[in-house]
Design a protein around this motif. Structure first.
Motif, short mmCIF file in Angstrom:
data_model
loop_
_atom_site.label_atom_id
_atom_site.label_comp_id
_atom_site.label_asym_id
_atom_site.label_seq_id
_atom_site.Cartn_x
_atom_site.Cartn_y
_atom_site.Cartn_z
N VAL A 27 1.07 -1.48 -0.10
CA VAL A 27 -0.08 0.12 0.02
C VAL A 27 0.83 1.13 -0.16
CG1 VAL A 27 -1.83 -1.12 0.66
CG2 VAL A 27 -0.19 0.10 3.15
N ARG A 28 1.57 1.57 0.88
CA ARG A 28 3.09 2.48 0.43
C ARG A 28 3.48 2.45 -1.08
NH1 ARG A 28 6.76 1.65 5.74
NH2 ARG A 28 5.55 2.25 7.00
N LEU A 29 3.46 1.63 -1.84
CA LEU A 29 3.78 2.06 -3.73
C LEU A 29 2.49 2.72 -3.93
CD1 LEU A 29 5.03 -1.91 -4.62
CD2 LEU A 29 6.15 0.36 -3.40
N VAL A 30 1.20 2.75 -3.47
CA VAL A 30 0.71 3.98 -4.44
C VAL A 30 -0.15 4.93 -4.03
CG1 VAL A 30 0.78 2.35 -6.46
CG2 VAL A 30 -0.81 1.88 -4.43
N LEU A 74 -8.05 -5.99 -2.18
CA LEU A 74 -6.53 -7.09 -2.13
C LEU A 74 -6.82 -8.40 -1.11
CD1 LEU A 74 -3.84 -7.14 -3.43
CD2 LEU A 74 -3.15 -5.29 -1.48
N PHE A 75 -6.34 -9.33 -1.68
CA PHE A 75 -6.36 -10.18 -0.90
C PHE A 75 -4.51 -10.35 -0.42
CE2 PHE A 75 -10.88 -10.62 -1.70
CZ PHE A 75 -11.34 -10.54 -0.64
N VAL A 76 -4.45 -10.88 0.48
CA VAL A 76 -2.06 -10.79 1.09
C VAL A 76 -2.29 -12.13 1.54
CG1 VAL A 76 -0.45 -10.10 0.87
CG2 VAL A 76 -2.08 -8.50 0.74
N THR A 77 -2.11 -13.27 1.43
CA THR A 77 -2.78 -14.46 1.88
C THR A 77 -1.39 -15.10 2.24
OG1 THR A 77 -4.14 -16.55 2.76
CG2 THR A 77 -3.18 -15.93 0.30
N PRO A 78 -0.43 -15.91 3.40
CA PRO A 78 -0.23 -16.98 2.99
C PRO A 78 -0.93 -18.20 2.53
CG PRO A 78 -0.92 -16.86 5.28
CD PRO A 78 -1.58 -15.82 4.57
N THR A 169 5.29 -2.57 -7.92
CA THR A 169 4.64 -1.77 -7.41
C THR A 169 4.07 -1.08 -9.42
OG1 THR A 169 6.82 -0.21 -7.11
CG2 THR A 169 5.01 0.76 -8.54
N LYS A 170 4.76 -2.34 -10.25
CA LYS A 170 3.55 -2.74 -11.79
C LYS A 170 2.18 -3.16 -11.27
CE LYS A 170 7.35 -2.08 -14.93
NZ LYS A 170 8.07 -3.07 -15.61
N TYR A 171 2.41 -4.53 -10.29
CA TYR A 171 1.01 -5.31 -9.67
C TYR A 171 0.29 -3.85 -9.22
CZ TYR A 171 -1.65 -8.22 -7.68
OH TYR A 171 -2.01 -9.52 -6.87
N MET A 172 0.52 -3.29 -8.04
CA MET A 172 -0.23 -2.90 -8.01
C MET A 172 -1.10 -1.41 -9.26
SD MET A 172 -0.90 -3.35 -4.48
CE MET A 172 -2.20 -2.25 -4.02
N SER A 173 -0.26 -1.05 -9.61
CA SER A 173 -0.88 -0.46 -10.88
C SER A 173 -1.96 -0.59 -11.82
CB SER A 173 0.53 0.23 -11.68
OG SER A 173 1.12 1.13 -10.71
N ARG A 174 -1.27 -2.30 -11.72
CA ARG A 174 -2.64 -3.14 -12.68
C ARG A 174 -3.35 -3.19 -11.88
NH1 ARG A 174 -0.39 -5.71 -17.00
NH2 ARG A 174 -2.30 -7.10 -17.11
#
Length: 185
Positions: A27-30, A74-78, A169-174
């Motif tokens: 979340v800090r990237l964008v 946005l799901f961030v998961t183990p 950063t590209k991932y988050m922008s996409r």
């Protein structure tokens, strides 16, 4: 144009979770492109349909209200035992019930995760994608985010390190473009 409001769900309930650290770095990237709200799932009781419409369902009703206020997820998961962590599955189930009252329906989503292994949560992510189809959540297919946790992924200040900075950063922008393109009606 106003900023998108994005809900962030971390599949691990541990405060020391590497996926929580990854989510915070992402979340800090964008920061200027969206407002991010972390949706805590650690306090939720085990979902039981017998509790629908009763005071016992209040934690799920509160979660559903927060979900509905978001334009994307946005799901961030183990990965737990080659699948989705129980707490995350519970939140998905409780947020989709009672039948016909799902808070998830129509919300654009993305899934990413990290583990020390080279596969970087690939199985959990695939299981989530299957669940998202049923929940009617249009899910970003590319780029995929199988992130191997290693020294330098997150720096001492909680930022994404240089080796992964451009890709993530590209991932988050996409992802934000995906959310903009697939807004619920």
């Amino acid at each position: 144009m106003s900023k998108l409001k994005i809900g962030v769900v971390v599949g691990s309930t541990s405060q020391q979770s590497i996926n929580r650290r990854l989510a915070q770095g992402l979340v800090r990237l964008v920061p200027d492109q969206a407002d991010f709200e972390f949706l805590d799932i650690g306090h939720l009781p085990v979902y039981n349909r017998d509790f629908d419409g009763t005071p016992a369902a209040k934690p799920f009703e509160e979660l559903k209200s927060r979900i509905r206020s978001c334009q994307g997820m946005l799901f961030v998961t183990p990965e737990h035992n080659r699948s989705v962590p129980a707490a995350l599955k519970n939140a998905l189930d409780g947020g989709s019930r009672p039948y016909g009252q799902s808070a998830w329906s129509g919300i654009p989503a993305a899934v990413i995760g990290s583990s020390p292994g080279g596969a970087g949560t690939a199985m959990a992510q695939q299981h989530l994608r299957n669940i998202f189809v049923f929940l009617d959540m249009p899910t970003m297919q590319q780029p995929e985010g199988f992130v191997q946790w290693k020294e330098g992924l997150i720096d001492a200040d909680g930022n994404i390190g240089p080796a992964s900075h451009d890709f993530l950063t590209k991932y988050m922008s996409r992802f934000l473009d995906w959310v903009s393109l697939h807004q619920r009606a």
